[in-house]
Design an enzyme around this catalytic site. Sequence first.
Site, PDB file in Angstrom:
ATOM      1  N   GLY A  10       0.574  -1.153   0.456  1.00  0.00           N
ATOM      2  CA  GLY A  10       0.331  -0.311  -0.320  1.00  0.00           C
ATOM      3  C   GLY A  10       0.357   1.266   0.136  1.00  0.00           C
ATOM      4  O   GLY A  10       0.181   2.375   0.448  1.00  0.00           O
ATOM      5  N   SER A  11       2.323   1.581  -0.481  1.00  0.00           N
ATOM      6  CA  SER A  11       2.461   2.646  -0.750  1.00  0.00           C
ATOM      7  C   SER A  11       2.510   3.717  -1.864  1.00  0.00           C
ATOM      8  O   SER A  11       2.238   4.814  -1.169  1.00  0.00           O
ATOM      9  CB  SER A  11       4.302   2.298  -1.232  1.00  0.00           C
ATOM     10  N   MET A  82      -3.998  -6.729  -6.828  1.00  0.00           N
ATOM     11  CA  MET A  82      -3.198  -7.586  -7.770  1.00  0.00           C
ATOM     12  C   MET A  82      -4.633  -8.837  -8.169  1.00  0.00           C
ATOM     13  O   MET A  82      -4.012  -9.932  -8.802  1.00  0.00           O
ATOM     14  CB  MET A  82      -2.442  -8.192  -6.881  1.00  0.00           C
ATOM     15  N   ASN A  99      -5.401   2.899 -12.871  1.00  0.00           N
ATOM     16  CA  ASN A  99      -4.524   1.735 -12.593  1.00  0.00           C
ATOM     17  C   ASN A  99      -2.714   2.357 -12.273  1.00  0.00           C
ATOM     18  O   ASN A  99      -2.483   3.786 -12.895  1.00  0.00           O
ATOM     19  CB  ASN A  99      -4.862   0.437 -13.070  1.00  0.00           C
ATOM     20  N   HIS A 101       1.049   1.197 -13.069  1.00  0.00           N
ATOM     21  CA  HIS A 101       1.283  -0.157 -13.187  1.00  0.00           C
ATOM     22  C   HIS A 101       2.692   0.038 -13.663  1.00  0.00           C
ATOM     23  O   HIS A 101       3.316   1.212 -14.201  1.00  0.00           O
ATOM     24  CB  HIS A 101       1.525  -0.202 -15.246  1.00  0.00           C
ATOM     25  N   THR A 133      -9.360  -0.228 -19.157  1.00  0.00           N
ATOM     26  CA  THR A 133     -10.031  -1.084 -19.363  1.00  0.00           C
ATOM     27  C   THR A 133     -10.301  -2.390 -19.694  1.00  0.00           C
ATOM     28  O   THR A 133      -9.253  -3.418 -18.817  1.00  0.00           O
ATOM     29  CB  THR A 133      -9.203  -0.966 -20.806  1.00  0.00           C
ATOM     30  N   LEU A 136      -6.037  -5.688 -20.420  1.00  0.00           N
ATOM     31  CA  LEU A 136      -4.754  -6.061 -19.591  1.00  0.00           C
ATOM     32  C   LEU A 136      -3.975  -4.211 -19.884  1.00  0.00           C
ATOM     33  O   LEU A 136      -3.379  -4.843 -20.424  1.00  0.00           O
ATOM     34  CB  LEU A 136      -4.567  -7.009 -18.490  1.00  0.00           C
ATOM     35  N   GLN A 165       9.174   6.930  -8.531  1.00  0.00           N
ATOM     36  CA  GLN A 165       8.629   7.803  -9.029  1.00  0.00           C
ATOM     37  C   GLN A 165       6.697   7.706  -9.673  1.00  0.00           C
ATOM     38  O   GLN A 165       5.755   8.558 -10.097  1.00  0.00           O
ATOM     39  CB  GLN A 165       9.248   7.612 -10.583  1.00  0.00           C
ATOM     40  N   GLU A 166       6.722   6.040  -8.429  1.00  0.00           N
ATOM     41  CA  GLU A 166       5.230   6.280  -8.473  1.00  0.00           C
ATOM     42  C   GLU A 166       3.905   7.039  -8.104  1.00  0.00           C
ATOM     43  O   GLU A 166       3.141   7.289  -8.257  1.00  0.00           O
ATOM     44  CB  GLU A 166       4.547   5.176  -8.733  1.00  0.00           C
TER      45      GLU A 166
HETATM   46  C1  GRF Z   1       3.803  -0.824  -7.028  1.00  0.00           C
HETATM   47  O1  GRF Z   1       4.780  -1.688  -8.238  1.00  0.00           O
HETATM   48  C2  GRF Z   1       2.313  -0.947  -8.540  1.00  0.00           C
HETATM   49  O2  GRF Z   1       3.324   0.294  -9.624  1.00  0.00           O
HETATM   50  C3  GRF Z   1       2.106  -2.287  -8.647  1.00  0.00           C
HETATM   51  O3  GRF Z   1       2.086  -2.898  -7.660  1.00  0.00           O
HETATM   52  C4  GRF Z   1       3.127  -2.599  -6.666  1.00  0.00           C
HETATM   53  C5  GRF Z   1       1.802  -1.886  -5.142  1.00  0.00           C
HETATM   54  O4  GRF Z   1       3.337  -1.941  -4.861  1.00  0.00           O
HETATM   55  N1  GRF Z   1       1.061  -2.510  -9.356  1.00  0.00           N
HETATM   56  P1  GRF Z   1       2.427  -0.584  -3.152  1.00  0.00           P
HETATM   57  O5  GRF Z   1       1.420  -1.797  -2.686  1.00  0.00           O
HETATM   58  O6  GRF Z   1       1.703   0.405  -3.806  1.00  0.00           O
HETATM   59  O7  GRF Z   1       3.191  -0.377  -2.744  1.00  0.00           O
END
Ligand code: GRF
Length: 207
Positions: A10-11, A82, A99, A101, A133, A136, A165-166
């Site tokens: 959950g980061s 997931m 989402n 990714h 969409t 996947l 970066q996410e």
């Molecule tokens: C992240 O790398 C996200 O892009 C991918 O799964 C990972 C989840 O990390 N879909 P977190 O649970 O948000 O820390």
Amino acid sequence: MIVILISGRGSNMQALLDAGLPVSAVISNVAGAKGLDVAAARGVPTRVVEHKRFATREAFDAALAAAIDEFRPRLVALAGFMRVLTPGFVARYRGRLLNIHPSLLPEFPGLHTHERALRAGAKRHGCTVHFVTADLDHGPIVIQAALPVREDDTPETLAARVLRQEHVIYPRAVRWFLDGKLVIEGGRVRVEGEKAGKDAQMVVAAD
Ligand code: GRF
């Protein structure tokens, strides 16, 4: 306003909370997901809808949708969720399902993206926020961040830099969405009010 779906750490969820975004609830398909504790500690309502209790994907998705709809969110944000969602679920939240990714889509959809990028000898890698969409990891792209792959990178070191970066691009994308700035035209996403030429939708990280 926002319901976040998680399966684990959950980061990314935490990055959305840290950005001060209005999160109504966090829902996990895994009981005991670490992110649930983080959300609860901040006073955010949490729910668990365990996929393994359902015989079919359709039954799970229906229960998940019922849990989501209880909060009447404007946006559903997948953050390390997931599970592959059914076309019916995706259609129900069409245009309001995002989402994150960990690759530069359309490269490396699916799992193990960092290993695959390294194995392919990619010189740059990154992450993508996109609308979901039925196809996947292929929906309209909102924002990407790219970074150089180092010669000595391992899947772990690369994953850690991509994750940083996410946490930058996901809150930005969600803010745009809530501000009503995202326009999908012909499969492309435009951010209303962003100056042409100043590419807000592509972050290039030096490291
Ligand atoms: C992240 O790398 C996200 O892009 C991918 O799964 C990972 C989840 O990390 N879909 P977190 O649970 O948000 O820390």
